[in-house]
Enzyme design. Structure first.
Site, PDB file in Angstrom:
ATOM      1  N   ASN A 262      39.857  47.473  64.475  1.00  0.00           N
ATOM      2  CA  ASN A 262      39.010  48.032  63.412  1.00  0.00           C
ATOM      3  C   ASN A 262      39.077  49.558  63.373  1.00  0.00           C
ATOM      4  OD1 ASN A 262      38.381  45.385  63.101  1.00  0.00           O
ATOM      5  ND2 ASN A 262      36.259  45.537  63.806  1.00  0.00           N
TER       6      ASN A 262
ATOM      7  N   THR B  36      42.596  69.675  15.761  1.00  0.00           N
ATOM      8  CA  THR B  36      41.404  68.898  16.104  1.00  0.00           C
ATOM      9  C   THR B  36      41.520  67.651  15.224  1.00  0.00           C
ATOM     10  OG1 THR B  36      40.027  69.868  14.379  1.00  0.00           O
ATOM     11  CG2 THR B  36      40.020  70.994  16.504  1.00  0.00           C
ATOM     12  N   HIS B  37      41.100  66.529  15.742  1.00  0.00           N
ATOM     13  CA  HIS B  37      41.268  65.250  15.030  1.00  0.00           C
ATOM     14  C   HIS B  37      42.737  64.990  14.668  1.00  0.00           C
ATOM     15  CE1 HIS B  37      36.880  65.604  14.425  1.00  0.00           C
ATOM     16  NE2 HIS B  37      37.163  66.860  14.110  1.00  0.00           N
TER      17      HIS B  37
ATOM     18  N   SER C 203      68.726  53.065  22.500  1.00  0.00           N
ATOM     19  CA  SER C 203      68.408  51.713  22.068  1.00  0.00           C
ATOM     20  C   SER C 203      69.676  50.880  22.126  1.00  0.00           C
ATOM     21  CB  SER C 203      67.869  51.755  20.637  1.00  0.00           C
ATOM     22  OG  SER C 203      68.045  50.494  20.019  1.00  0.00           O
TER      23      SER C 203
ATOM     24  N   LYS D 159      68.964  56.215  18.098  1.00  0.00           N
ATOM     25  CA  LYS D 159      67.708  56.370  18.851  1.00  0.00           C
ATOM     26  C   LYS D 159      67.851  57.187  20.122  1.00  0.00           C
ATOM     27  CE  LYS D 159      64.265  53.851  17.171  1.00  0.00           C
ATOM     28  NZ  LYS D 159      63.034  53.693  17.860  1.00  0.00           N
TER      29      LYS D 159
ATOM     30  N   ASN E   5      64.855  57.828  22.826  1.00  0.00           N
ATOM     31  CA  ASN E   5      63.431  57.498  23.008  1.00  0.00           C
ATOM     32  C   ASN E   5      62.780  58.243  24.175  1.00  0.00           C
ATOM     33  OD1 ASN E   5      63.606  55.640  20.893  1.00  0.00           O
ATOM     34  ND2 ASN E   5      64.296  54.020  22.289  1.00  0.00           N
TER      35      ASN E   5
ATOM     36  N   GLU F 121      56.377  57.576  27.850  1.00  0.00           N
ATOM     37  CA  GLU F 121      55.685  56.319  27.555  1.00  0.00           C
ATOM     38  C   GLU F 121      55.342  55.559  28.841  1.00  0.00           C
ATOM     39  OE1 GLU F 121      58.189  54.243  24.760  1.00  0.00           O
ATOM     40  OE2 GLU F 121      57.981  55.813  23.268  1.00  0.00           O
TER      41      GLU F 121
ATOM     42  N   TYR G 246      32.968  46.132  59.931  1.00  0.00           N
ATOM     43  CA  TYR G 246      34.256  45.684  59.419  1.00  0.00           C
ATOM     44  C   TYR G 246      34.191  44.245  58.917  1.00  0.00           C
ATOM     45  CZ  TYR G 246      39.139  44.438  58.913  1.00  0.00           C
ATOM     46  OH  TYR G 246      40.330  44.016  58.391  1.00  0.00           O
TER      47      TYR G 246
ATOM     48  N   GLN H  33      40.967  44.657  54.279  1.00  0.00           N
ATOM     49  CA  GLN H  33      42.426  44.615  54.332  1.00  0.00           C
ATOM     50  C   GLN H  33      43.015  44.767  52.929  1.00  0.00           C
ATOM     51  OE1 GLN H  33      44.494  42.075  57.243  1.00  0.00           O
ATOM     52  NE2 GLN H  33      45.145  40.856  55.507  1.00  0.00           N
TER      53      GLN H  33
ATOM     54  N   LYS I 200      44.817  48.058  50.985  1.00  0.00           N
ATOM     55  CA  LYS I 200      46.141  48.651  51.175  1.00  0.00           C
ATOM     56  C   LYS I 200      47.098  48.530  50.003  1.00  0.00           C
ATOM     57  CE  LYS I 200      45.612  48.285  56.015  1.00  0.00           C
ATOM     58  NZ  LYS I 200      44.305  47.614  55.765  1.00  0.00           N
TER      59      LYS I 200
END
Ligand code: ARG
Length: 466
Positions: free
Chosen positions: A110, A155-156, A277, A283, A285, A290, A317, A322, A325
């Site tokens: 422990n 903003t927005h 792609s 493409k 990307n 992301e 304990y 356990q 982890k």
């Protein structure tokens, strides 16, 4: 199967129970910390006369050999052991016989696992701090290079007022700076040594806990042995700091994704950090951004999981712990790779200054400044506001910016317009007159950069001079 207990059992453990209970498949990650902790424990036992100096020396040597053999892969940590602690002890006994059986004197798994996790987290806090430092350095370089790179502020997600890229990057600098501060705060709170807490009630052997704490570079021993074995606050604090880092990285990723879109084209992500792609040849990307945004979820998940696991555990304990982890390990690896990759992506990204500046000039972001110009010429603000409103409408119809309208036309809206209006409502003037502390104006920005630079130079890595 090889386990450390069994004396009081008559029946065999069910195979599935054994597998369900075992943690070696993931806590083997802690072999270094486990051996380091055992070294300190044994050195202390020898010093206190609990083991003879000779016994302690023998065990220390064997522990060093086991460590070397695991590192060189001469010795494999196999699944036949219940956990990493059993593995190390069994291997020690295999090598030393009866002397090896004395390692665990005055210790419990422990306090052992509590120590291993603290040693591990302490190292990971330092590594995360290092990665944050590198990211801050990259941000600072970007800030220094872009004090005059004008872009629209939003903003927005609507164009609002012009600002600079330095100012925008500087906002993230502040966020990641606070992230470092959070790590440093939690480090200071967690850097106490639970070794010697025993199962939960300490032990009758005359252990010198201050000595082991010192050997392991802790500030000192923890003060309550029951808390020592059952405290996982530092993990929750670390996961919470990691979740916040991910939140920041995710917001930044979202912006990179928007800036990289066909509509914005504010940035070009380096080929090394983009992907293509399989079907659409054109493409390119922003997958890294992301993925960073996407991986935020699993780090939040780890925090929620541990908070939930801990909430019903009576002292001291319990095996529930356990479960601290796997998800913690996963969250740490996730954040570290996200920080490293994001930093690389940022360091190699191309900011398209021309596009940013043009975009800033096309959203009537200087309308307030145009009204203020008229006020400066004696027009009452409410009238000026109305004039500029009508002017903006006309500009929208003509698809031009205010400062693209010739003076004779401007004068049809107000006689107060003079030739100096163009300079007064230029993007540069709009930005550089904003000189309050923390604002994007050149002078204000330069002094902020100086302060951030001083912060980076003067704040040592976590764990240094601590
Ligand atoms: N594998 C255990 C854990 O990670 C180690 C401590 C085991 N202690 C015990 N009393 N069964 O928590």
């Amino acid at each position: 199967m090889a386990q450390l207990w069994g004396g009081r059992f008559t029946g065999e453990t069910d195979q599935m129970v054994y597998a369900f209970n075992a943690s070696v498949s993931y806590d083997k990650k802690l072999y270094r910390q486990d051996i380091e902790g055992s070294r300190a424990h044994v050195a202390m036992l020898g010093r206190q006369g609990i083991l003879t100096e000779e016994e302690a020396a023998q065990i220390l040597r064997a522990l060093d050999e086991i460590l070397a053999d695991v590192e060189s892969e001469a010795l494999a940590i196999t699944m036949e052991y219940e956990d990493i602690h059993s593995f190390v002890e069994a291997e020690l006994i295999r090598r030393l016989g009866d002397v090896g059986k004395k390692l665990h004197t005055g210790r419990s798994r422990n306090d052992q696992v509590a120590l291993d996790m603290r040693l591990y987290i302490r190292q990971e806090v330092k590594e995360t701090d290092g990665l944050l430092r590198a990211l801050l350095q990259t941000l600072l370089s970007g800030m220094e290079a872009h004090v005059e790179t004008i872009m629209p502020g939003f903003t927005h997600l609507q164009k609002a007022q012009p600002t600079t890229l330095a100012h925008h990057l500087g906002a993230y600098f502040e966020m990641f700076k606070r992230d470092r501060q959070r790590l440093s705060d939690l480090y200071a709170r967690m850097n106490y040594c639970p070794l010697g807490s025993g199962a939960f009630a300490g032990t009758t052997y005359p252990l010198d806990r201050a000595y082991t704490a010192k050997l392991l570079s802790f500030y000192g021993p923890t003060l309550n042995s029951m808390d020592g074995v059952s405290d996982r606050d530092y993990l929750i604090e670390f996961l919470s700091a990691l979740a916040t880092i991910m939140m920041h990285l995710s917001r930044f990723s979202e912006e990179i994704i928007i800036w990289n879109s066909n509509e914005y084209q504010f940035v070009e992500i380096d080929d090394a950090y983009s992907t293509g792609s399989s079907i659409m040849p054109q493409k390119k990307n922003p997958d890294i951004a992301e993925l960073v945004r996407g991986k935020t979820g699993r780090v939040y998940g780890a925090l929620m999981a541990l908070l939930t696991t801990m909430k019903g555990i009576p002292l001291a304990y319990n095996k529930d712990m356990q479960e601290d982890k796997e998800m913690t390990f996963d969250a740490i690896e996730t954040v570290k790779s996200c920080l490293a990759l994001f930093e690389g992506m940022l360091a190699t990204i191309t900011f398209r200054k021309d596009v940013m500046r043009r975009s800033a000039g096309l959203g009537f972001t200087n309308a307030t400044d145009a009204a203020d110009y008229l006020v400066g010429r004696g027009v009452p603000f409410r009238d000026a506001h109305g004039v500029i409103g009508r002017l903006v409408l006309a500009c929208m119809e003509k698809k031009i910016a205010i400062d693209e309208m010739p003076l004779f036309e401007l004068k049809q809206f107000s006689e107060a317009f003079e030739a100096d209006v163009y300079e007064a409502i230029s993007m540069d003037a709009c930005v550089n007159r904003r000189l309050t502390v923390g604002a994007p104006g050149k002078e204000a920005m330069r002094s902020a950069i100086l302060e951030e630079k001083r912060y980076l130079e003067e704040t040592p890595p976590i764990g240094i001079n601590a």
